[in-house]
Design a protein around this motif. Structure first.
Motif, PDB file in Angstrom:
ATOM      1  N   THR A   1       8.059   5.137  -4.960  1.00  0.00           N
ATOM      2  CA  THR A   1       7.379   5.653  -6.154  1.00  0.00           C
ATOM      3  C   THR A   1       6.334   4.655  -6.602  1.00  0.00           C
ATOM      4  O   THR A   1       6.640   3.479  -6.804  1.00  0.00           O
ATOM      5  CB  THR A   1       8.371   5.901  -7.297  1.00  0.00           C
ATOM      6  OG1 THR A   1       9.315   6.909  -6.883  1.00  0.00           O
ATOM      7  CG2 THR A   1       7.640   6.404  -8.531  1.00  0.00           C
ATOM      8  N   LEU A   2       5.111   5.127  -6.741  1.00  0.00           N
ATOM      9  CA  LEU A   2       4.010   4.299  -7.221  1.00  0.00           C
ATOM     10  C   LEU A   2       3.599   4.817  -8.597  1.00  0.00           C
ATOM     11  O   LEU A   2       3.676   6.018  -8.863  1.00  0.00           O
ATOM     12  CB  LEU A   2       2.814   4.373  -6.260  1.00  0.00           C
ATOM     13  CG  LEU A   2       3.119   4.150  -4.772  1.00  0.00           C
ATOM     14  CD1 LEU A   2       1.836   4.206  -3.963  1.00  0.00           C
ATOM     15  CD2 LEU A   2       3.839   2.835  -4.559  1.00  0.00           C
ATOM     16  N   ARG A   3       3.148   3.900  -9.451  1.00  0.00           N
ATOM     17  CA  ARG A   3       2.850   4.270 -10.824  1.00  0.00           C
ATOM     18  C   ARG A   3       1.414   3.959 -11.217  1.00  0.00           C
ATOM     19  O   ARG A   3       0.815   3.011 -10.700  1.00  0.00           O
ATOM     20  CB  ARG A   3       3.820   3.574 -11.769  1.00  0.00           C
ATOM     21  CG  ARG A   3       5.256   4.050 -11.574  1.00  0.00           C
ATOM     22  CD  ARG A   3       6.264   3.323 -12.421  1.00  0.00           C
ATOM     23  NE  ARG A   3       7.594   3.895 -12.261  1.00  0.00           N
ATOM     24  CZ  ARG A   3       8.435   3.604 -11.273  1.00  0.00           C
ATOM     25  NH1 ARG A   3       8.075   2.746 -10.334  1.00  0.00           N
ATOM     26  NH2 ARG A   3       9.607   4.194 -11.213  1.00  0.00           N
ATOM     27  N   CYS A   4       0.914   4.758 -12.157  1.00  0.00           N
ATOM     28  CA  CYS A   4      -0.473   4.609 -12.585  1.00  0.00           C
ATOM     29  C   CYS A   4      -0.598   4.931 -14.069  1.00  0.00           C
ATOM     30  O   CYS A   4      -0.090   5.965 -14.536  1.00  0.00           O
ATOM     31  CB  CYS A   4      -1.363   5.548 -11.773  1.00  0.00           C
ATOM     32  SG  CYS A   4      -3.073   5.643 -12.352  1.00  0.00           S
ATOM     33  N   SER A   5      -1.268   4.047 -14.793  1.00  0.00           N
ATOM     34  CA  SER A   5      -1.634   4.323 -16.178  1.00  0.00           C
ATOM     35  C   SER A   5      -3.144   4.475 -16.245  1.00  0.00           C
ATOM     36  O   SER A   5      -3.878   3.568 -15.842  1.00  0.00           O
ATOM     37  CB  SER A   5      -1.192   3.180 -17.092  1.00  0.00           C
ATOM     38  OG  SER A   5       0.211   3.117 -17.154  1.00  0.00           O
TER      39      SER A   5
ATOM     40  N   ASN B   1       5.056   9.944  -5.436  1.00  0.00           N
ATOM     41  CA  ASN B   1       6.282   9.765  -4.667  1.00  0.00           C
ATOM     42  C   ASN B   1       6.035  10.132  -3.206  1.00  0.00           C
ATOM     43  O   ASN B   1       5.390  11.150  -2.924  1.00  0.00           O
ATOM     44  CB  ASN B   1       7.404  10.662  -5.213  1.00  0.00           C
ATOM     45  CG  ASN B   1       7.703  10.369  -6.660  1.00  0.00           C
ATOM     46  OD1 ASN B   1       8.191   9.293  -6.994  1.00  0.00           O
ATOM     47  ND2 ASN B   1       7.379  11.310  -7.527  1.00  0.00           N
ATOM     48  N   VAL B   2       6.541   9.305  -2.328  1.00  0.00           N
ATOM     49  CA  VAL B   2       6.470   9.616  -0.903  1.00  0.00           C
ATOM     50  C   VAL B   2       7.880   9.519  -0.334  1.00  0.00           C
ATOM     51  O   VAL B   2       8.535   8.476  -0.455  1.00  0.00           O
ATOM     52  CB  VAL B   2       5.537   8.664  -0.142  1.00  0.00           C
ATOM     53  CG1 VAL B   2       5.367   9.149   1.302  1.00  0.00           C
ATOM     54  CG2 VAL B   2       4.182   8.563  -0.818  1.00  0.00           C
ATOM     55  N   ASN B   3       8.336  10.604   0.261  1.00  0.00           N
ATOM     56  CA  ASN B   3       9.670  10.646   0.870  1.00  0.00           C
ATOM     57  C   ASN B   3       9.593  10.440   2.372  1.00  0.00           C
ATOM     58  O   ASN B   3       8.536  10.639   2.989  1.00  0.00           O
ATOM     59  CB  ASN B   3      10.325  12.009   0.608  1.00  0.00           C
ATOM     60  CG  ASN B   3      10.606  12.234  -0.858  1.00  0.00           C
ATOM     61  OD1 ASN B   3      10.979  11.303  -1.574  1.00  0.00           O
ATOM     62  ND2 ASN B   3      10.391  13.454  -1.322  1.00  0.00           N
TER      63      ASN B   3
ATOM     64  N   THR C   1      -2.190   0.022  -4.898  1.00  0.00           N
ATOM     65  CA  THR C   1      -0.897  -0.494  -4.448  1.00  0.00           C
ATOM     66  C   THR C   1      -0.934  -0.544  -2.929  1.00  0.00           C
ATOM     67  O   THR C   1      -1.194   0.470  -2.280  1.00  0.00           O
ATOM     68  CB  THR C   1       0.266   0.419  -4.892  1.00  0.00           C
ATOM     69  OG1 THR C   1       0.383   0.383  -6.302  1.00  0.00           O
ATOM     70  CG2 THR C   1       1.579  -0.039  -4.242  1.00  0.00           C
ATOM     71  N   ARG C   2      -0.688  -1.723  -2.373  1.00  0.00           N
ATOM     72  CA  ARG C   2      -0.662  -1.881  -0.916  1.00  0.00           C
ATOM     73  C   ARG C   2       0.754  -1.603  -0.444  1.00  0.00           C
ATOM     74  O   ARG C   2       1.676  -2.357  -0.740  1.00  0.00           O
ATOM     75  CB  ARG C   2      -1.081  -3.297  -0.532  1.00  0.00           C
ATOM     76  CG  ARG C   2      -0.918  -3.626   0.936  1.00  0.00           C
ATOM     77  CD  ARG C   2      -1.925  -2.960   1.816  1.00  0.00           C
ATOM     78  NE  ARG C   2      -3.284  -3.352   1.509  1.00  0.00           N
ATOM     79  CZ  ARG C   2      -4.367  -2.765   2.030  1.00  0.00           C
ATOM     80  NH1 ARG C   2      -4.229  -1.760   2.889  1.00  0.00           N
ATOM     81  NH2 ARG C   2      -5.572  -3.161   1.706  1.00  0.00           N
ATOM     82  N   LEU C   3       0.935  -0.489   0.279  1.00  0.00           N
ATOM     83  CA  LEU C   3       2.242  -0.111   0.809  1.00  0.00           C
ATOM     84  C   LEU C   3       2.306  -0.432   2.297  1.00  0.00           C
ATOM     85  O   LEU C   3       1.436  -0.016   3.064  1.00  0.00           O
ATOM     86  CB  LEU C   3       2.486   1.384   0.609  1.00  0.00           C
ATOM     87  CG  LEU C   3       3.745   1.964   1.272  1.00  0.00           C
ATOM     88  CD1 LEU C   3       5.004   1.347   0.687  1.00  0.00           C
ATOM     89  CD2 LEU C   3       3.765   3.485   1.146  1.00  0.00           C
TER      90      LEU C   3
END
Lengths: 110, 115
Positions: free
Chosen positions: B20-24, B77-79, B110-112
């Motif tokens: 899960t990555l988040r962004c404001s 979200n990435v599953n 975000t570097r995943l």
């Protein structure tokens, strides 16, 4: 198919030389065109958009619908112009996706 | 104004896991878009959220899903992570959906890394 092509991965020029970053697009309809720039260690930011017909940091870009191009130009390059440049398009009036090209790294040598 | 804020900045996950990555968004912006940027490529549109609904979607599988909260912040979200999901994930915010007047404001991403 909607596509943005930036044919040069790297463009290297000397300070004071003219710069032209090429952008060609494929789109059926009237797109809106943009140039985004990413300086080292900074986030992607909007440089200019064709609908505003403005000049930012000395850069200009003219939309040529006949040639489906939106090349970015600057008459005299500065070292601080060194960055990654992305051309992007969206559907006119669309509030959704931007389609980006692969980007061109501009290197301005002293 | 901090602009668009993304968290975390870096993340390492194992194949098959979920993330899960988040962004404001930037203050005053109510629309959030997500992009995936693979190494050496331009950003690719994943989807956009406006008024807490997915308004538009790019060519990404259903493993990619998102959410927007009443305060306009968003999650991606990435599953069932694949090695090919390794990329920089960018969040971009805009105002009222009419981005062509203002353009997007991008976060730093975000570097995943999927191993």
């Amino acid at each position: 198919a909607q596509r943005v092509t930036q044919p040069e991965k790297l463009l290297s020029v000397f300070k004071g030389a003219p710069v032209e970053l090429k952008c060609n697009y494929s789109y059926s309809g009237s797109p809106e065109l943009f140039w985004y720039v990413q300086y080292s260690r900074q986030r992607l930011q909007l440089l200019l958009r064709h609908i505003s017909r403005e000049s930012i940091k000395g850069f200009t870009a003219d939309l040529n619908k006949g040639e489906t191009s939106f090349h970015l130009k600057k008459p005299f390059a500065q070292e601080e112009d060194s960055a990654m440049y992305y051309c992007a398009l969206s559907k006119s009036g669309n509030t959704g996706k931007l389609i980006f090209g692969q980007g061109t790294t501009l290197q301005v040598k002293p | 104004d901090a602009g668009v804020t993304q968290s975390p900045t870096h993340l390492i996950k194992t194949r098959g896991q979920q993330v899960t990555l988040r962004c404001s968004p930037k203050s005053g912006h109510d629309t959030v878009s997500w992009y995936q940027q693979a190494l050496g490529q331009g950003p690719q549109f994943i989807f956009q959220y406006y008024e807490e609904e997915e308004r538009q979607r790019g060519n990404f599988p259903d493993r990619f899903s998102g959410h927007q909260f009443p305060n306009y912040s968003s999650e991606l979200n990435v599953n069932a992570l694949l090695l090919g999901d390794s990329a920089l994930y960018l969040c971009a915010s805009s105002l009222g959906g009419a981005f062509y007047n203002y353009g997007y404001t991008f976060g730093s991403g975000t570097r995943l890394t999927v191993v």
